[in-house]
Write a protein that holds these residues in place. Structure first.
Motif, PDB file in Angstrom:
ATOM      1  N   ASN A   3     -57.086 121.573 -28.036  1.00  0.00           N
ATOM      2  CA  ASN A   3     -57.935 120.939 -29.035  1.00  0.00           C
ATOM      3  C   ASN A   3     -59.412 121.125 -28.786  1.00  0.00           C
ATOM      4  O   ASN A   3     -60.219 120.465 -29.380  1.00  0.00           O
ATOM      5  CB  ASN A   3     -57.648 119.446 -29.067  1.00  0.00           C
ATOM      6  N   ILE A  71     -42.589 116.331 -28.009  1.00  0.00           N
ATOM      7  CA  ILE A  71     -42.753 117.254 -29.134  1.00  0.00           C
ATOM      8  C   ILE A  71     -42.757 116.487 -30.452  1.00  0.00           C
ATOM      9  O   ILE A  71     -43.526 116.800 -31.365  1.00  0.00           O
ATOM     10  CB  ILE A  71     -41.658 118.334 -29.118  1.00  0.00           C
ATOM     11  N   ALA A  74     -46.070 115.074 -30.868  1.00  0.00           N
ATOM     12  CA  ALA A  74     -47.011 116.125 -31.230  1.00  0.00           C
ATOM     13  C   ALA A  74     -46.890 116.449 -32.707  1.00  0.00           C
ATOM     14  O   ALA A  74     -47.893 116.623 -33.408  1.00  0.00           O
ATOM     15  CB  ALA A  74     -46.768 117.379 -30.385  1.00  0.00           C
ATOM     16  N   PHE A  77     -48.554 113.835 -34.608  1.00  0.00           N
ATOM     17  CA  PHE A  77     -50.004 113.992 -34.445  1.00  0.00           C
ATOM     18  C   PHE A  77     -50.547 115.037 -35.412  1.00  0.00           C
ATOM     19  O   PHE A  77     -51.490 114.785 -36.169  1.00  0.00           O
ATOM     20  CB  PHE A  77     -50.317 114.385 -32.997  1.00  0.00           C
ATOM     21  N   TRP A  78     -49.937 116.239 -35.398  1.00  0.00           N
ATOM     22  CA  TRP A  78     -50.401 117.297 -36.299  1.00  0.00           C
ATOM     23  C   TRP A  78     -50.208 116.893 -37.756  1.00  0.00           C
ATOM     24  O   TRP A  78     -50.990 117.267 -38.631  1.00  0.00           O
ATOM     25  CB  TRP A  78     -49.664 118.605 -36.024  1.00  0.00           C
ATOM     26  N   THR A  94     -46.846 121.920 -36.909  1.00  0.00           N
ATOM     27  CA  THR A  94     -45.704 121.000 -36.976  1.00  0.00           C
ATOM     28  C   THR A  94     -44.411 121.781 -37.147  1.00  0.00           C
ATOM     29  O   THR A  94     -43.409 121.541 -36.474  1.00  0.00           O
ATOM     30  CB  THR A  94     -45.876 120.021 -38.145  1.00  0.00           C
ATOM     31  N   LEU A  97     -43.324 123.535 -34.041  1.00  0.00           N
ATOM     32  CA  LEU A  97     -42.839 122.651 -32.977  1.00  0.00           C
ATOM     33  C   LEU A  97     -41.401 122.212 -33.198  1.00  0.00           C
ATOM     34  O   LEU A  97     -40.641 122.023 -32.244  1.00  0.00           O
ATOM     35  CB  LEU A  97     -43.726 121.398 -32.904  1.00  0.00           C
ATOM     36  N   TRP A 214     -42.947 121.981 -20.658  1.00  0.00           N
ATOM     37  CA  TRP A 214     -44.113 121.730 -21.499  1.00  0.00           C
ATOM     38  C   TRP A 214     -44.891 123.027 -21.754  1.00  0.00           C
ATOM     39  O   TRP A 214     -45.240 123.346 -22.889  1.00  0.00           O
ATOM     40  CB  TRP A 214     -45.011 120.703 -20.820  1.00  0.00           C
TER      41      TRP A 214
END
Lengths: 247, 63, 223
Positions: A3, A71, A74, A77-78, A94, A97, A214
């Motif tokens: 980021n 995940i 995440a 989040f996205w 997204t 993932l 990860w």
């Protein structure tokens, strides 16, 4: 992590380059960490007093579970980012993932079953964590099914983002419900969360494997996003001028 | 090192099926994922290359 | 002004549902059939049936709700009413909440009323039947509210019905756990107070947030 200076890299063209440079490093790190973690877990770590050699499954089971949850977070989040700032890249992240998350959720269930059978005699126990993991797997499948069924890219991304967010909000509620349901109904306190009292080495192996997974995920997702970018931006001039696209 | 011999290692104290079933499927799925990602990327690249080849043909050849 | 818009949408949806009674009744009869299927599959032993009754009746209610969800936005989507709602000065979420209320009245309340009758087939005690009815009364609105989001997301999408189920059933699980759990808790003498509180705790936020989420999902579908 990925980021740094976000808005500059929000343009697919810039991100394509960045991801292209970054993913090999993550792949190498992932490989090294995996070798280290596996060596530590399978060659060095002592035998467990209660579970014998069978406990070593946790070195893939626990990291896989963690990753399936990380995940999904995440993805949420996205999704929030995408719906707020209307960036195309968020939808691609997204989407990239989801398959890996679903895979780790499946692995968590698979390895959980293979761990449960020798330890507690059943291929499946309605343990709170395993059951929540199963529901998480369903949430992943739901996202993948929804985004695959909608042809229009923009609608697909946004609908997916919404279901990912709704799912994420529900995950703690679902976990709490299942935990409650489990403690009330379960007779003997069978719990796959009761890990053997951890020798430090075991903890280190798990952590190394978790980190390995990860970095594997980051490498794979960055790679996948590049494919998505090429697909979606195929009419852009910058794509036509890429080296790898020259006939 | 924990193990006195390779045979012991593979046997995993009798839990071989479960341990190697787990590790094996994990390795398999990771490999499949990587392979699938590379394959998908290659498909898109080939598609784009084909489009570029057509775009670069002199106009007469397209007629 | 928005009060009358709310009532107008509510009345319209109820009227339309009354005119298409067969759709509504189909979902309700589905509940009846499912409730009858389980004993046929499990066996007539009343002790067993009494044990499984809460779970069976709740799952039946879930499935029936899901069938009914597909109707929620479909017709309005096709004839353009949904677009009108999106464009109107009244907040879309308010109009959606009217639709969700109408949906629950037409699809959820019949389940609540039928459940005690069906519960008799499972030899549930009078107290258990009361608990079951109350639990369904608190839980079925949540099914309409949360299910509405799924219905909005899958509007006009291929494989809509099955996809809707896949999306929405995992989200129903907390309601199922505490709704069925309420009856079991009552039967075991522990009392269902805690369960009712939790069901309420799920209902109130859902009632508040779901119309906004549905509106967002519908806007995505309408673009």
């Amino acid at each position: 992590m990925k980021n740094i200076n976000w808005f500059h890299y929000a343009a697919p063209q810039t991100f394509y380059g960045l991801a292209g440079k970054a993913w090999p490093w993550f792949a190498v790190l992932a490989t090294l960490l995996m070798v280290a973690g596996l060596w530590l877990g399978f060659a060095v770590a002592p035998t467990d007093f209660q579970q014998g050699e069978g406990y070593r499954i946790i070195f893939v089971h626990v990291p896989a579970s963690w990753m399936s949850m990380v995940i999904y977070l995440a993805m949420a989040f996205w999704s929030v980012l995408g719906l707020t700032f209307n960036t195309r890249l968020s939808g691609m992240m997204t989407r990239a993932l989801a398959p890996t998350g679903a895979m780790f959720a499946f692995l968590s269930l698979w390895t959980g079953a293979l761990w449960g059978k020798p330890m507690w005699g059943a291929w499946w126990v309605w343990d709170a964590r395993l059951t929540s993991e199963l529901i998480l797997f369903f949430l992943y499948l739901g996202y993948i099914a929804l985004t695959s069924a909608i042809d229009d890219t923009r609608r697909s991304d946004r609908a997916g983002a919404l279901i990912a967010i709704v799912g994420a909000i529900n995950v703690p509620i679902i976990y709490f419900s299942v935990k409650w349901w489990n403690t009330l109904h379960q007779g003997a306190s069978v719990s796959l969360t009761k890990a053997p009292s951890m020798a430090e080495i075991m903890l280190w192996s798990m952590l190394l494997m978790a980190l390995a997974f990860w970095f594997y995920t980051i490498a794979l997702v960055l790679y996948r996003v590049r494919t998505l970018i090429l697909q979606r931006e195929s009419h852009a001039t910058w794509v036509h001028e890429l080296e790898e696209v020259k006939p | 090192m924990r193990w006195n011999s390779w045979a012991e290692f593979w046997a995993m104290g009798g839990y071989a099926v479960y341990v190697w079933g787990s590790v094996g499927v994990t390795a398999l799925l990771l490999a499949v994922e990587v392979w699938q990602a590379r394959w998908a990327h290659r498909v898109v690249l080939n598609q784009l290359k084909a489009e570029q080849a057509v775009a670069q043909l002199p106009v007469e050849e397209l007629m | 002004m928005s009060g009358t818009a709310f009532m107008a949408v509510l009345r319209r949806d109820l009227l339309l549902a009354m005119r298409r009674k067969s759709e509504v009744l189909t979902a309700v009869f589905f509940f009846v059939v499912v409730a009858a299927l389980f004993p046929l599959g499990i066996g007539p032993e009343l002790n067993t049936l009494r044990l499984v009754a809460p779970g069976v009746l709740w799952v039946g209610a879930l499935l029936s709700s899901m069938l009914a969800l597909q109707r929620l936005f479909e017709a309005d989507y096709r004839d353009g009413t949904l677009e009108q709602m999106a464009l109107s000065p009244t907040p879309m979420s308010l109009l959606i909440s009217a639709k969700l209320l109408a949906h629950w009245l037409v699809s959820g309340v019949p389940l609540v009323l039928l459940a005690p009758v069906l519960g008799l087939q499972f030899d549930l005690s009078a107290d258990a039947l009361v608990t079951l009815t109350l639990a369904l009364l608190l839980g079925t609105p949540v099914l309409s509210l949360v299910g509405g989001i799924g219905a909005a997301l899958t509007l006009g999408v291929r494989g809509g019905g099955v996809l809707l189920s896949l999306l929405v059933l995992p989200l129903f699980i907390p309601v199922l756990v505490f709704g069925a759990g309420a009856v079991e808790a009552q039967a075991s003498g522990l009392g269902a107070q805690a369960h009712f509180s939790i069901l309420m705790a799920m209902l109130l936020p859902a009632a508040f947030f779901s119309p906004f989420a549905c509106a967002a999902a519908l806007r995505i579908a309408l673009e």
